[in-house]
Design an enzyme around this catalytic site. Structure first.
Site, PDB file in Angstrom:
ATOM      1  N   ARG A 157       0.819  -1.215   0.000  1.00 12.09           N
ATOM      2  CA  ARG A 157       0.000   0.000   0.000  1.00 12.09           C
ATOM      3  C   ARG A 157       0.851   1.261   0.000  1.00 12.09           C
ATOM      4  O   ARG A 157       0.576   2.210  -0.727  1.00 12.09           O
ATOM      5  CB  ARG A 157      -0.926   0.014   1.225  1.00 12.09           C
ATOM      6  N   ILE A 158       1.917   1.292   0.827  1.00 10.97           N
ATOM      7  CA  ILE A 158       2.712   2.521   0.929  1.00 10.97           C
ATOM      8  C   ILE A 158       3.561   2.713  -0.334  1.00 10.97           C
ATOM      9  O   ILE A 158       3.614   3.805  -0.888  1.00 10.97           O
ATOM     10  CB  ILE A 158       3.556   2.517   2.222  1.00 10.97           C
ATOM     11  N   ARG A 238      11.855   0.278   7.721  1.00 11.90           N
ATOM     12  CA  ARG A 238      12.472  -0.144   8.968  1.00 11.90           C
ATOM     13  C   ARG A 238      13.988  -0.082   8.794  1.00 11.90           C
ATOM     14  O   ARG A 238      14.517  -0.492   7.747  1.00 11.90           O
ATOM     15  CB  ARG A 238      12.055  -1.582   9.329  1.00 11.90           C
ATOM     16  N   GLU A 267      17.594   1.911  16.644  1.00 13.41           N
ATOM     17  CA  GLU A 267      17.022   3.138  17.201  1.00 13.41           C
ATOM     18  C   GLU A 267      16.982   3.081  18.728  1.00 13.41           C
ATOM     19  O   GLU A 267      16.663   2.031  19.280  1.00 13.41           O
ATOM     20  CB  GLU A 267      15.591   3.324  16.662  1.00 13.41           C
ATOM     21  N   HIS A 285      12.335   8.954  12.877  1.00 21.38           N
ATOM     22  CA  HIS A 285      11.184   8.032  12.745  1.00 21.38           C
ATOM     23  C   HIS A 285       9.847   8.761  12.933  1.00 21.38           C
ATOM     24  O   HIS A 285       9.104   8.495  13.884  1.00 21.38           O
ATOM     25  CB  HIS A 285      11.316   6.863  13.738  1.00 21.38           C
TER      26      HIS A 285
HETATM   27  C1  GLV Z   1       5.644   3.202  12.165  1.00 23.23           C
HETATM   28  O1  GLV Z   1       6.809   2.998  11.927  1.00 23.23           O
HETATM   29  C2  GLV Z   1       4.607   2.189  12.060  1.00 23.23           C
HETATM   30  O2  GLV Z   1       4.919   1.008  11.846  1.00 23.23           O
HETATM   31  O3  GLV Z   1       3.432   2.557  12.224  1.00 23.23           O
END
Ligand code: GLV
Ligand code: GLV
Length: 329
Positions: A157-158, A238, A267, A285
Site C-alpha cells: 500500500r505505501i 524499517r 534506534e 522516525h
Molecule cells: C511506524 O513505523 C509504524 O509502523 O506505524
C-alpha cells in the site's frame, strides 16, 4: 464486563477515553519506553495490551499478562516487534493500524526525496550559521527529480502510494517485489524488474517492505556498490533493511550521491559517523507523525481492542487464522 487494559505509553486522548468508556485502563505516564521487566510487571492480569513498536511482545510478556489476555493492539502498522508464533500459540490476537498512515508515510517519503535532492537541510544549516555572502551560480547544486527513475522496493500500500505521488513529477517508476503487482502497474505504468535492475537503474531508490529475516540488510555494501554514483537512497520503512555501517562507508566514499533516512538500524542509536555526513538527510522516525494520521491510528487501536474484548472480530489482525474461530460476525 469491565476488563483490564494496559497502554504502554501516552497515545491520543480520544483513544484512551474510548477504551475507558468500557474498561479499566492503565497508561504508562512516564515519557519513555519501559524495560521488558517493567512491562511484564505492569501487564499482569490484563485482557488487552496497547503496544508500540518499541515494545517487544514475546512469550514471556504474554505469560506475564496471564490467561485472560485476548489481544495486543500495536499503535503502528509495522509488526516486527511481535513474536507472532507466541501469540498465536496462546490464542491472542495481534492487531495493527494498516491503511490510515499510507498517505502520511508516502508524503514523508517524497519530502525526504526532495529534501535530499535539493539539499534543503544542508542549505538551511549553512544559512542559519550565518555563512551566506550572496548569490552564487555554482552553489548548492542539487539533482532534478522530474522525469528521473524512481525505484520502489516493495509495492504494498505505501509503495504504491509513493508511486502515485511521484507521477506528479513525471517520474518513471520501476519496482520489485516478491510477486508482480498489477495495481501499481495499472495506476502508474510502473515496470516490474528484478532486484539487480532495481538497484542499478534507479536514480532514487525507496524501500517499502516489512522487516523480515529475508529483508534484513536488503541494501548492503554489495547493493550500494551497484547503485548509480548519482543515486539517492530513501528509507522510511524499517532501519535494519539497510546495513547502516555500509551506508556510512558508501556515503563517505561518495559511491552514491546521498541518502535520506527516517528509520535506523538500532534506534535510537545511530551508526558511528552518520551524523557527520553532509550528503545525508536524517529525521527521527516521524513518517506517520501527523495530527490526522495519529488520531486515525488511535481510532483503529480502540476499535480493535473493544471488538476483541466483546468477542467481535477486529478491523485488522495479523494472526487472523489463529483467532478467527473465537469471533462472531
Ligand atoms: C511506524 O513505523 C509504524 O509502523 O506505524
Ligand atoms: C534507463 O536507465 C532505464 O533503466 O530505464
Amino acid at each position: 464486563m469491565r476488563q483490564k487494559i494496559y497502554v504502554t505509553r501516552e497515545i491520543p486522548r480520544t483513544t484512551i477515553e474510548a477504551l475507558q468508556a468500557e474498561h479499566d485502563v492503565t497508561v504508562n505516564s512516564e515519557d519513555r519506553a519501559l524495560s521488558p521487566d517493567e512491562l511484564r510487571r505492569n501487564v499482569a492480569g490484563c485482557a488487552a495490551i496497547v503496544s508500540l513498536l518499541t515494545d517487544r511482545i514475546d512469550g514471556a510478556l504474554l505469560d506475564a499478562a496471564g490467561p485472560n489476555c485476548r489481544i495486543v493492539a500495536n499503535y503502528a502498522v509495522g509488526t516486527n516487534n511481535f513474536d507472532v508464533a507466541s501469540a498465536t500459540d496462546r490464542g491472542i490476537a495481534l492487531t495493527n493500524t494498516p491503511g490510515v498512515l499510507d498517505d502520511a508515510t508516502a508524503t514523508h517519503t517524497i519530502a525526504l526525496m526532495l529534501a535530499m535532492a535539493r539539499r534543503i537541510p544542508e542549505a538551511e544549516r549553512f544559512l542559519r550559521e550565518g555563512r551566506w555572502d550572496g548569490w552564487k551560480p555554482m552553489f548548492f547544486i542539487g539533482a532534478d527529480v522530474d522525469r528521473k527513475i524512481l525505484g520502489i522496493a516493495g509495492a504494498g500500500r505505501i509503495g504504491r502510494n509513493v508511486a502515485r505521488k511521484a507521477r506528479a513529477f513525471d517520474m518513471k517508476i520501476i519496482y520489485s517485489d516478491v510477486a508482480r503487482n498489477r495495481d501499481i502497474e495499472d495506476e502508474t505504468g510502473a515496470e516490474f524488474v528484478n532486484k539487480d535492475d532495481l538497484i542499478s537503474r534507479s536514480d532514487f531508490l525507496t524501500l517499502h517492505m516489512p522487516l523480515l529475516p529475508e529483508t534484513r540488510h536488503y541494501i548492503s555494501a554489495h547493493e550500494l556498490g551497484r547503485m548509480k554514483p548519482t543515486a539517492i537512497l530513501i528509507n522510511a520503512s524499517r532501519g535494519p533493511i539497510v546495513d547502516e555501517k555500509a551506508l556510512v562507508e558508501a556515503l563517505r566514499a561518495h559511491r552514491i550521491w546521498g541518502a535520506a533516512l527516517d528509520v535506523f538500524e538500532d534506534e535510537p542509536a545511530l551508526a558511528p559517523g552518520l551524523t557527520d555526513l553532509p550528503n545525508l538527510v536524517i529525521v527521527p522516525h516521524i513518517a506517520s507523525a501527523t495530527e490526522e494520521t495519529r488520531l486515525q491510528m488511535g481510532a483503529i487501536v480502540s476499535r480493535n481492542v473493544l471488538a476483541v474484548l466483546s468477542g467481535r472480530a477486529p478491523d485488522a489482525c495479523i494472526n487472523w487464522e489463529a483467532v478467527a474461530p473465537r469471533f462472531t460476525e
